[in-house]
Design a protein around this motif. Structure first.
Motif, PDB file in Angstrom:
ATOM      1  N   GLN A   1       0.829  -1.202   0.000  1.00 30.42           N
ATOM      2  CA  GLN A   1       0.000   0.000   0.000  1.00 30.42           C
ATOM      3  C   GLN A   1       0.872   1.264   0.000  1.00 30.42           C
ATOM      4  OE1 GLN A   1      -3.305  -0.214  -0.331  1.00 30.42           O
ATOM      5  NE2 GLN A   1      -3.047  -2.454  -0.356  1.00 30.42           N
ATOM      6  N   PRO A   2       0.368   2.376  -0.511  1.00 31.92           N
ATOM      7  CA  PRO A   2       1.130   3.624  -0.446  1.00 31.92           C
ATOM      8  C   PRO A   2       1.327   4.078   0.993  1.00 31.92           C
ATOM      9  CG  PRO A   2      -1.099   4.028  -1.232  1.00 31.92           C
ATOM     10  CD  PRO A   2      -0.916   2.543  -1.201  1.00 31.92           C
ATOM     11  N   VAL A   3       2.437   4.739   1.257  1.00 29.11           N
ATOM     12  CA  VAL A   3       2.702   5.322   2.571  1.00 29.11           C
ATOM     13  C   VAL A   3       2.745   6.835   2.386  1.00 29.11           C
ATOM     14  CG1 VAL A   3       4.265   5.442   4.538  1.00 29.11           C
ATOM     15  CG2 VAL A   3       4.047   3.299   3.252  1.00 29.11           C
ATOM     16  N   PHE A   4       1.941   7.551   3.140  1.00 31.21           N
ATOM     17  CA  PHE A   4       1.826   8.993   2.981  1.00 31.21           C
ATOM     18  C   PHE A   4       2.735   9.724   3.964  1.00 31.21           C
ATOM     19  CE2 PHE A   4      -2.348   7.093   1.985  1.00 31.21           C
ATOM     20  CZ  PHE A   4      -2.310   7.289   0.600  1.00 31.21           C
ATOM     21  N   THR A   5       3.361  10.770   3.477  1.00 32.44           N
ATOM     22  CA  THR A   5       4.254  11.588   4.287  1.00 32.44           C
ATOM     23  C   THR A   5       3.520  12.840   4.750  1.00 32.44           C
ATOM     24  OG1 THR A   5       6.238  10.794   3.144  1.00 32.44           O
ATOM     25  CG2 THR A   5       6.402  12.911   4.277  1.00 32.44           C
ATOM     26  N   LEU A   6       3.412  12.986   6.059  1.00 37.16           N
ATOM     27  CA  LEU A   6       2.756  14.137   6.664  1.00 37.16           C
ATOM     28  C   LEU A   6       3.808  15.011   7.330  1.00 37.16           C
ATOM     29  CD1 LEU A   6      -0.099  12.233   8.586  1.00 37.16           C
ATOM     30  CD2 LEU A   6      -0.092  12.913   6.185  1.00 37.16           C
ATOM     31  N   THR A   7       3.704  16.312   7.166  1.00 36.30           N
ATOM     32  CA  THR A   7       4.633  17.211   7.839  1.00 36.30           C
ATOM     33  C   THR A   7       4.040  17.587   9.192  1.00 36.30           C
ATOM     34  OG1 THR A   7       5.490  18.026   5.732  1.00 36.30           O
ATOM     35  CG2 THR A   7       5.898  19.394   7.670  1.00 36.30           C
ATOM     36  N   CYS A   8       4.352  16.765  10.177  1.00 36.41           N
ATOM     37  CA  CYS A   8       3.846  16.938  11.535  1.00 36.41           C
ATOM     38  C   CYS A   8       4.561  15.922  12.420  1.00 36.41           C
ATOM     39  CB  CYS A   8       2.333  16.712  11.605  1.00 36.41           C
ATOM     40  SG  CYS A   8       1.782  15.079  11.067  1.00 36.41           S
ATOM     41  N   SER A   9       4.257  15.915  13.686  1.00 33.22           N
ATOM     42  CA  SER A   9       4.822  14.911  14.579  1.00 33.22           C
ATOM     43  C   SER A   9       4.059  13.601  14.433  1.00 33.22           C
ATOM     44  CB  SER A   9       4.747  15.388  16.029  1.00 33.22           C
ATOM     45  OG  SER A   9       3.394  15.399  16.448  1.00 33.22           O
ATOM     46  N   GLY A  10       4.533  12.561  15.103  1.00 34.26           N
ATOM     47  CA  GLY A  10       3.854  11.279  15.055  1.00 34.26           C
ATOM     48  C   GLY A  10       2.423  11.368  15.549  1.00 34.26           C
ATOM     49  N   THR A  11       2.166  12.257  16.502  1.00 33.08           N
ATOM     50  CA  THR A  11       0.806  12.433  17.005  1.00 33.08           C
ATOM     51  C   THR A  11      -0.132  12.894  15.898  1.00 33.08           C
ATOM     52  OG1 THR A  11       1.632  12.930  19.217  1.00 33.08           O
ATOM     53  CG2 THR A  11      -0.609  13.625  18.736  1.00 33.08           C
ATOM     54  N   GLY A  12       0.375  13.667  14.952  1.00 32.96           N
ATOM     55  CA  GLY A  12      -0.434  14.065  13.804  1.00 32.96           C
ATOM     56  C   GLY A  12      -0.857  12.851  12.994  1.00 32.96           C
ATOM     57  N   GLY A  13       0.050  11.891  12.858  1.00 36.82           N
ATOM     58  CA  GLY A  13      -0.291  10.653  12.168  1.00 36.82           C
ATOM     59  C   GLY A  13      -1.351   9.871  12.922  1.00 36.82           C
TER      60      GLY A  13
END
Length: 378
Positions: free
Chosen positions: A52-64
């Motif tokens: 599956q695709p893995v998305f990159t978020l610009t935030c801390s792990g808590t954002g994920g």
């Protein structure tokens, strides 16, 4: 004094990754930036062990973690929370913010939630939509049986969401093979980066639930990230300098091989536990993981004061317990860009500090036990 970082996040960063961070800032919508994001995405799929695709978020792990909750639960829907420490409680905080109906499967700090406990909770709550769990409970050093969880949850309509923030890259974690529906991690743990990026992947089963759930977040709407990633892009301004640096650390993971990486962490963790016990100290976690070792502060010893002495005298920065556990445990990370000799030095420094404080131990016993166990694990 040379600083030596042994906290379970942030962790040491390789030199080649630091050099990437020192380079000039580039445009985040350029063809080069898109190509780099594409490389990072493919390497993250390898680390997650998913197609599956893995998305990159610009935030801390808590954002994920917040993305995992906001995209899969409508207000009032039932969620089963497996909590064994502070980071299980982080799930609780996010779930409360999104008005989830929480059913907690809770154990005391130092213990693990078993697959049997989860199975019983699912039988009692067949309407549960998502199970929220933690791979590595960093506050206690406990590792959870995610493979066992996956087998239990797969029999139901519920999803299995995993906080893998301090576990992915340090502990065996096979998203697809184990039936993990949502996996979240962060850049600053075993992925050998500074804080600032979170990564999330969702199974096909999870996407069906996402598409049936009302939009509850703008920035963390994974539908937007899926649409943008089809063109190797992000829906919002990414931390492109961090993404470029993350590529360098992921190439290091690729070069070593994910199974070799897991084996190295296991070997160091086993040696560290042997060293701790040879010093006359006790482990805190009943089911310890390979990302860090958590030690009970012995009676009569100033836990927080010992950590201050470690840093002031020898440059070793360990982590104290959190919240109610402050002063009661010591947390020694051995994840990411950390090798056996780094951890050996950390144990040696602890022996010296304890001996200097009058604690009765045989100086060198912990170091010797570490070496013997490490050599036997070859």
């Amino acid at each position: 004094m040379k600083p030596r970082l042994f906290t379970p996040g942030p962790t040491p960063v390789p030199e080649e990754t630091l050099l990437e961070l020192a380079k000039p800032v580039t445009y985040h919508r350029s063809s080069e930036a898109k190509a780099i994001l594409g490389e990072v995405t493919e390497d993250l799929k390898y680390v997650f062990q998913t197609a599956q695709p893995v998305f990159t978020l610009t935030c801390s792990g808590t954002g994920g973690m917040e993305a995992a909750v906001s995209n899969t639960l409508a207000a009032g829907e039932k969620a089963i929370l497996c909590t064994a420490g502070r980071w299980g409680e982080r799930w609780r905080g996010v779930l409360k913010a999104f008005a989830a109906n929480i059913v907690a499967v809770e154990v005391p700090y130092g213990q693990a939630v078993t697959p049997e406990m989860l199975e019983n909770a699912l039988k009692a709550n067949p309407d549960a939509k998502v199970v929220f769990s933690t791979l590595s409970e960093t506050s206690t050093g406990v590792g959870h049986d995610l493979e066992g969880y996956g087998k239990v949850v797969a029999k139901t309509d519920a999803l299995l969401a995993v906080d893998g923030i301090s576990g992915v890259g340090a502990m065996e974690c096979r998203m697809d093979a184990w039936g993990l529906d949502i996996v979240v991690t962060g850049s600053q743990k075993a992925l050998m980066m500074p804080p600032g990026l979170a990564f999330i992947s969702l199974s096909e089963k999870a996407w069906k639930k996402v598409n049936a759930t009302p939009v509850r977040s703008f920035y963390l709407d994974v539908r937007r990230y899926k649409k943008s990633l089809a063109e190797s892009d992000t829906p919002f301004t990414p931390g492109n300098t961090l993404i470029k640096a993350q590529r360098a650390s992921l190439k290091r993971v690729r070069a070593e091989g994910i199974e070799n990486l897991w084996a190295r962490h296991n070997r160091i963790a086993a040696a560290c536990r042997a060293g701790v016990q040879a010093m006359g100290l006790k482990l805190f976690a009943e089911r310890p993981n390979s990302a860090l070792t958590v030690i009970k502060v012995p009676e009569g010893v100033d836990g927080s004061g010992t950590l201050k002495a470690l840093e002031k005298k020898y440059g070793y920065k360990w982590a104290d317990g959190q919240d109610a556990m402050k002063g009661q445990i010591w947390r020694l990370s051995h994840m990411g860009y950390t090798d056996a000799f780094d951890v050996l030095g950390a144990l040696s420094a602890l022996e010296l500090v304890l001996s200097e404080a009058g604690f009765k131990l045989e100086v060198g016993a912990g170091v010797a036990a570490f070496q013997k166990t490490y050599a036997a694990g070859k």
